[in-house]
Design a protein around this motif. Structure first.
Motif, PDB file in Angstrom:
ATOM      1  N   ALA A  61      11.299   6.041  -3.204  1.00  0.00           N
ATOM      2  CA  ALA A  61      10.594   5.211  -2.220  1.00  0.00           C
ATOM      3  C   ALA A  61       9.120   5.595  -2.136  1.00  0.00           C
ATOM      4  N   VAL A  62       8.830   6.878  -2.144  1.00  0.00           N
ATOM      5  CA  VAL A  62       7.435   7.346  -2.113  1.00  0.00           C
ATOM      6  C   VAL A  62       6.717   6.904  -3.381  1.00  0.00           C
ATOM      7  N   SER A  63       7.393   6.974  -4.506  1.00  0.00           N
ATOM      8  CA  SER A  63       6.804   6.555  -5.781  1.00  0.00           C
ATOM      9  C   SER A  63       6.467   5.060  -5.767  1.00  0.00           C
ATOM     10  N   ARG A  64       7.384   4.247  -5.224  1.00  0.00           N
ATOM     11  CA  ARG A  64       7.116   2.800  -5.139  1.00  0.00           C
ATOM     12  C   ARG A  64       5.903   2.527  -4.247  1.00  0.00           C
ATOM     13  N   ALA A  65       5.828   3.239  -3.138  1.00  0.00           N
ATOM     14  CA  ALA A  65       4.694   3.050  -2.231  1.00  0.00           C
ATOM     15  C   ALA A  65       3.391   3.454  -2.911  1.00  0.00           C
ATOM     16  N   ALA A  66       3.400   4.571  -3.631  1.00  0.00           N
ATOM     17  CA  ALA A  66       2.189   5.022  -4.333  1.00  0.00           C
ATOM     18  C   ALA A  66       1.779   4.023  -5.406  1.00  0.00           C
ATOM     19  N   THR A  67       2.751   3.467  -6.105  1.00  0.00           N
ATOM     20  CA  THR A  67       2.448   2.456  -7.128  1.00  0.00           C
ATOM     21  C   THR A  67       1.815   1.232  -6.482  1.00  0.00           C
ATOM     22  N   ASN A  68       2.367   0.782  -5.351  1.00  0.00           N
ATOM     23  CA  ASN A  68       1.788  -0.367  -4.650  1.00  0.00           C
ATOM     24  C   ASN A  68       0.364  -0.079  -4.186  1.00  0.00           C
ATOM     25  N   ILE A  69       0.134   1.101  -3.676  1.00  0.00           N
ATOM     26  CA  ILE A  69      -1.215   1.467  -3.223  1.00  0.00           C
ATOM     27  C   ILE A  69      -2.198   1.401  -4.391  1.00  0.00           C
ATOM     28  N   ASN A  70      -1.798   1.939  -5.538  1.00  0.00           N
ATOM     29  CA  ASN A  70      -2.678   1.903  -6.713  1.00  0.00           C
ATOM     30  C   ASN A  70      -2.972   0.477  -7.143  1.00  0.00           C
ATOM     31  N   GLN A  71      -1.970  -0.387  -7.154  1.00  0.00           N
ATOM     32  CA  GLN A  71      -2.178  -1.777  -7.550  1.00  0.00           C
ATOM     33  C   GLN A  71      -3.101  -2.495  -6.570  1.00  0.00           C
ATOM     34  N   ILE A  72      -2.897  -2.242  -5.278  1.00  0.00           N
ATOM     35  CA  ILE A  72      -3.733  -2.880  -4.256  1.00  0.00           C
ATOM     36  C   ILE A  72      -5.173  -2.391  -4.367  1.00  0.00           C
ATOM     37  N   ASN A  77     -10.766  -3.386  -5.633  1.00  0.00           N
ATOM     38  CA  ASN A  77     -11.969  -3.031  -6.390  1.00  0.00           C
ATOM     39  C   ASN A  77     -12.436  -4.165  -7.294  1.00  0.00           C
ATOM     40  N   SER A  78     -11.519  -4.942  -7.828  1.00  0.00           N
ATOM     41  CA  SER A  78     -11.922  -6.022  -8.735  1.00  0.00           C
ATOM     42  C   SER A  78     -12.338  -7.286  -7.984  1.00  0.00           C
ATOM     43  N   THR A  79     -11.681  -7.582  -6.836  1.00  0.00           N
ATOM     44  CA  THR A  79     -11.996  -8.818  -6.106  1.00  0.00           C
ATOM     45  C   THR A  79     -12.833  -8.579  -4.857  1.00  0.00           C
ATOM     46  N   GLY A  80     -12.795  -7.376  -4.328  1.00  0.00           N
ATOM     47  CA  GLY A  80     -13.523  -7.087  -3.102  1.00  0.00           C
ATOM     48  C   GLY A  80     -12.799  -7.573  -1.856  1.00  0.00           C
ATOM     49  N   ARG A  81     -11.531  -7.982  -2.001  1.00  0.00           N
ATOM     50  CA  ARG A  81     -10.773  -8.505  -0.859  1.00  0.00           C
ATOM     51  C   ARG A  81      -9.435  -7.766  -0.706  1.00  0.00           C
ATOM     52  N   CYS A  82      -8.988  -7.699   0.543  1.00  0.00           N
ATOM     53  CA  CYS A  82      -7.682  -7.130   0.859  1.00  0.00           C
ATOM     54  C   CYS A  82      -6.820  -8.253   1.429  1.00  0.00           C
ATOM     55  N   TYR A  83      -5.666  -8.480   0.851  1.00  0.00           N
ATOM     56  CA  TYR A  83      -4.807  -9.593   1.256  1.00  0.00           C
ATOM     57  C   TYR A  83      -3.749  -9.133   2.254  1.00  0.00           C
ATOM     58  N   GLU A  84      -3.369 -10.057   3.148  1.00  0.00           N
ATOM     59  CA  GLU A  84      -2.365  -9.758   4.164  1.00  0.00           C
ATOM     60  C   GLU A  84      -1.022  -9.386   3.530  1.00  0.00           C
ATOM     61  N   ASP A  85      -0.686 -10.043   2.414  1.00  0.00           N
ATOM     62  CA  ASP A  85       0.571  -9.735   1.725  1.00  0.00           C
ATOM     63  C   ASP A  85       0.594  -8.290   1.248  1.00  0.00           C
ATOM     64  N   ALA A  88       1.279  -6.123   4.242  1.00  0.00           N
ATOM     65  CA  ALA A  88       2.679  -6.264   4.625  1.00  0.00           C
ATOM     66  C   ALA A  88       3.583  -5.485   3.674  1.00  0.00           C
ATOM     67  N   GLU A  89       3.272  -5.520   2.387  1.00  0.00           N
ATOM     68  CA  GLU A  89       4.063  -4.774   1.402  1.00  0.00           C
ATOM     69  C   GLU A  89       3.975  -3.271   1.660  1.00  0.00           C
ATOM     70  N   ALA A  95       7.931   1.728   6.079  1.00  0.00           N
ATOM     71  CA  ALA A  95       9.124   1.652   6.925  1.00  0.00           C
ATOM     72  C   ALA A  95      10.353   2.156   6.172  1.00  0.00           C
ATOM     73  N   GLU A  96      10.436   1.826   4.879  1.00  0.00           N
ATOM     74  CA  GLU A  96      11.551   2.308   4.057  1.00  0.00           C
ATOM     75  C   GLU A  96      11.555   3.836   3.975  1.00  0.00           C
ATOM     76  N   ILE A  97      10.388   4.409   3.772  1.00  0.00           N
ATOM     77  CA  ILE A  97      10.270   5.869   3.693  1.00  0.00           C
ATOM     78  C   ILE A  97      10.651   6.509   5.027  1.00  0.00           C
TER      79      ILE A  97
END
Length: 109
Positions: A61-72, A77-85, A88-89, A95-97
């Motif tokens: 679960a921690v690994s999945r969260a870290a992967t999501n953080i890296n992707q976000i 960094n590429s778009t300059g925007r943070c999306y609500e989705d 939420a992810e 919450a899972e952790i």
């Protein structure tokens, strides 16, 4: 036989049910050598095998969260925007952790 490190031989007699029980316990430990298993049980009286299933779930679960953080972060960094989705992810992964931690703590108490 004089070169053996353990020259004293002990023998036991077992019935079919006892042999099956011993073989089952040996499979649970992942050992196939009866001599090692018997010696360990006779000397120590017990063998402890730790189940790391819950820790592995938490690590995944921690690994999945870290992967999501890296992707976000890459997307931000590429778009300059943070999306609500994305937010939420991350909240869902957090919450899972937390749920895994609560279950583990509850089981230990």
């Amino acid at each position: 036989m004089p070169d053996r490190t353990r020259p004293i031989r002990k023998e036991i007699c077992l019935n079919e049910q006892e042999v099956n029980l011993i073989q089952h316990k040996m499979r649970q430990l992942g050992t196939h050598n009866f001599g090692v298993y018997a010696r360990k049980m006779l000397i120590d009286g017990y063998i402890i095998k730790v189940d790391y299933t819950e820790q592995k779930k938490l690590a995944a679960a921690v690994s999945r969260a870290a992967t999501n953080i890296n992707q976000i972060c890459r997307r931000i960094n590429s778009t300059g925007r943070c999306y609500e989705d994305d937010v939420a992810e991350l909240k869902a992964r957090q919450a899972e952790i937390w749920e895994l931690l609560k279950v583990r703590q509850r089981d230990e108490l």
